[in-house]
Write a protein that holds these residues in place. Structure first.
Motif, PDB file in Angstrom:
ATOM      1  N   SER A   1       0.868  -1.229  -0.029  1.00  0.00           N
ATOM      2  CA  SER A   1       0.161  -0.063   0.013  1.00  0.00           C
ATOM      3  C   SER A   1       1.033   1.221   0.073  1.00  0.00           C
ATOM      4  O   SER A   1       1.774   1.488   1.007  1.00  0.00           O
ATOM      5  CB  SER A   1      -0.856  -0.141   1.134  1.00  0.00           C
ATOM      6  OG  SER A   1      -1.667   1.346   1.275  1.00  0.00           O
ATOM      7  N   SER A   2       0.897   2.043  -1.029  1.00  0.00           N
ATOM      8  CA  SER A   2       1.608   3.207  -1.313  1.00  0.00           C
ATOM      9  C   SER A   2       1.309   4.290  -0.439  1.00  0.00           C
ATOM     10  O   SER A   2       0.051   4.571  -0.192  1.00  0.00           O
ATOM     11  CB  SER A   2       1.517   3.378  -2.834  1.00  0.00           C
ATOM     12  OG  SER A   2       2.426   4.794  -2.976  1.00  0.00           O
ATOM     13  N   LYS A   3       2.274   4.923   0.429  1.00  0.00           N
ATOM     14  CA  LYS A   3       2.045   6.177   0.954  1.00  0.00           C
ATOM     15  C   LYS A   3       2.378   7.260  -0.041  1.00  0.00           C
ATOM     16  O   LYS A   3       1.878   8.550   0.320  1.00  0.00           O
ATOM     17  CB  LYS A   3       3.159   6.282   2.112  1.00  0.00           C
ATOM     18  CG  LYS A   3       2.541   5.150   3.140  1.00  0.00           C
ATOM     19  CD  LYS A   3       3.393   5.670   4.597  1.00  0.00           C
ATOM     20  CE  LYS A   3       2.791   4.615   5.736  1.00  0.00           C
ATOM     21  NZ  LYS A   3       3.774   4.874   7.009  1.00  0.00           N
ATOM     22  N   CYS A   4       3.074   7.111  -0.949  1.00  0.00           N
ATOM     23  CA  CYS A   4       3.502   8.089  -1.836  1.00  0.00           C
ATOM     24  C   CYS A   4       3.623   7.307  -3.453  1.00  0.00           C
ATOM     25  O   CYS A   4       4.521   6.518  -3.415  1.00  0.00           O
ATOM     26  CB  CYS A   4       4.588   8.869  -1.507  1.00  0.00           C
ATOM     27  SG  CYS A   4       5.348  10.151  -2.697  1.00  0.00           S
ATOM     28  N   THR A   5       3.018   8.052  -4.329  1.00  0.00           N
ATOM     29  CA  THR A   5       3.142   7.342  -5.739  1.00  0.00           C
ATOM     30  C   THR A   5       3.779   8.505  -6.550  1.00  0.00           C
ATOM     31  O   THR A   5       3.425   9.366  -6.540  1.00  0.00           O
ATOM     32  CB  THR A   5       2.127   6.841  -6.307  1.00  0.00           C
ATOM     33  OG1 THR A   5       1.145   5.918  -5.401  1.00  0.00           O
ATOM     34  CG2 THR A   5       2.010   6.274  -7.922  1.00  0.00           C
TER      35      THR A   5
END
Length: 105
Positions: free
Chosen positions: A56-60
Protein backbone atom coordinates in the motif's frame (compact mmCIF):
# COMPACT_ATOMS: atom_id res chain seq x y z
CA UNK A 1 22.02 1.86 -16.12
CA UNK A 2 18.30 2.43 -16.60
CA UNK A 3 16.16 4.36 -14.13
CA UNK A 4 14.41 1.14 -13.16
CA UNK A 5 17.77 -0.57 -12.48
CA UNK A 6 18.88 2.42 -10.39
CA UNK A 7 15.78 2.16 -8.21
CA UNK A 8 16.04 -1.63 -7.87
CA UNK A 9 19.69 -1.27 -6.74
CA UNK A 10 19.00 1.62 -4.37
CA UNK A 11 19.60 -0.37 -1.14
CA UNK A 12 23.27 -0.80 -2.14
CA UNK A 13 23.69 2.94 -2.81
CA UNK A 14 22.32 4.59 0.32
CA UNK A 15 23.44 5.12 3.88
CA UNK A 16 21.31 2.61 5.81
CA UNK A 17 21.51 4.83 8.92
CA UNK A 18 19.12 7.20 7.15
CA UNK A 19 16.46 4.48 7.33
CA UNK A 20 16.51 4.11 11.12
CA UNK A 21 12.96 4.30 12.46
CA UNK A 22 11.47 4.81 9.00
CA UNK A 23 8.48 2.89 7.65
CA UNK A 24 7.07 3.84 4.26
CA UNK A 25 6.19 2.55 0.80
CA UNK A 26 6.87 4.36 -2.49
CA UNK A 27 5.51 3.34 -5.88
CA UNK A 28 7.31 4.53 -8.99
CA UNK A 29 5.38 4.39 -12.25
CA UNK A 30 7.70 5.33 -15.12
CA UNK A 31 6.85 5.55 -18.79
CA UNK A 32 9.23 5.04 -21.67
CA UNK A 33 12.46 3.17 -22.25
CA UNK A 34 14.13 2.06 -19.02
CA UNK A 35 10.91 2.56 -17.10
CA UNK A 36 8.27 0.33 -15.61
CA UNK A 37 6.93 -0.01 -12.11
CA UNK A 38 9.03 -0.28 -8.94
CA UNK A 39 8.05 -0.45 -5.29
CA UNK A 40 10.37 0.69 -2.53
CA UNK A 41 9.35 -0.58 0.89
CA UNK A 42 11.11 0.60 4.05
CA UNK A 43 10.22 -1.16 7.26
CA UNK A 44 12.12 -1.17 10.54
CA UNK A 45 15.11 0.45 8.87
CA UNK A 46 15.36 -2.09 6.04
CA UNK A 47 14.80 -1.16 2.38
CA UNK A 48 13.50 -3.61 -0.20
CA UNK A 49 13.03 -2.68 -3.86
CA UNK A 50 10.91 -4.84 -6.16
CA UNK A 51 9.47 -4.77 -9.64
CA UNK A 52 5.76 -4.01 -9.76
CA UNK A 53 3.46 -2.06 -7.49
CA UNK A 54 3.56 -4.01 -4.24
CA UNK A 55 2.05 -3.02 -0.92
CA UNK A 56 0.00 0.00 0.00
CA UNK A 57 1.76 3.11 -1.28
CA UNK A 58 2.14 6.14 0.96
CA UNK A 59 3.48 8.05 -2.06
CA UNK A 60 3.19 7.36 -5.78
CA UNK A 61 5.62 9.03 -8.17
CA UNK A 62 4.78 9.18 -11.88
CA UNK A 63 7.16 10.39 -14.55
CA UNK A 64 8.96 9.34 -17.67
CA UNK A 65 12.02 7.23 -16.98
CA UNK A 66 14.14 9.85 -18.76
CA UNK A 67 12.93 12.77 -16.62
CA UNK A 68 13.37 10.77 -13.42
CA UNK A 69 16.90 9.84 -14.50
CA UNK A 70 17.67 13.53 -15.06
CA UNK A 71 16.40 14.29 -11.54
CA UNK A 72 18.60 11.56 -10.01
CA UNK A 73 21.64 12.83 -11.94
CA UNK A 74 21.01 16.43 -10.82
CA UNK A 75 20.23 17.61 -14.37
CA UNK A 76 16.59 18.46 -13.59
CA UNK A 77 15.42 20.25 -10.47
CA UNK A 78 12.75 18.11 -8.72
CA UNK A 79 10.66 21.15 -7.76
CA UNK A 80 10.69 22.46 -11.33
CA UNK A 81 9.75 18.99 -12.56
CA UNK A 82 6.73 18.99 -10.24
CA UNK A 83 5.72 22.53 -11.21
CA UNK A 84 5.95 21.76 -14.94
CA UNK A 85 4.09 18.45 -14.64
CA UNK A 86 7.07 16.27 -15.52
CA UNK A 87 6.95 14.68 -12.07
CA UNK A 88 3.67 13.84 -10.39
CA UNK A 89 3.80 13.07 -6.67
CA UNK A 90 0.71 11.87 -4.80
CA UNK A 91 1.97 12.83 -1.32
CA UNK A 92 4.63 15.53 -1.30
CA UNK A 93 5.18 15.41 2.45
CA UNK A 94 5.97 11.67 2.22
CA UNK A 95 8.25 12.36 -0.75
CA UNK A 96 10.46 14.34 1.63
CA UNK A 97 11.44 11.00 3.21
CA UNK A 98 12.66 9.78 -0.17
CA UNK A 99 14.59 13.02 -0.69
CA UNK A 100 16.31 12.46 2.67
CA UNK A 101 17.20 8.88 1.72
CA UNK A 102 18.88 10.17 -1.45
CA UNK A 103 20.70 12.89 0.47
CA UNK A 104 18.87 15.74 -1.22
CA UNK A 105 17.97 17.24 2.17
Amino acid sequence: MTTKEFLLNLPTKINSKLLDGMTTCFHFDMEGEGGGQVSILVENGVMNCMEGLIGSSKCTIRSTAEDLKKIFKGELNPLMAILTGKLKVSNQSEMIKFAKILGWM
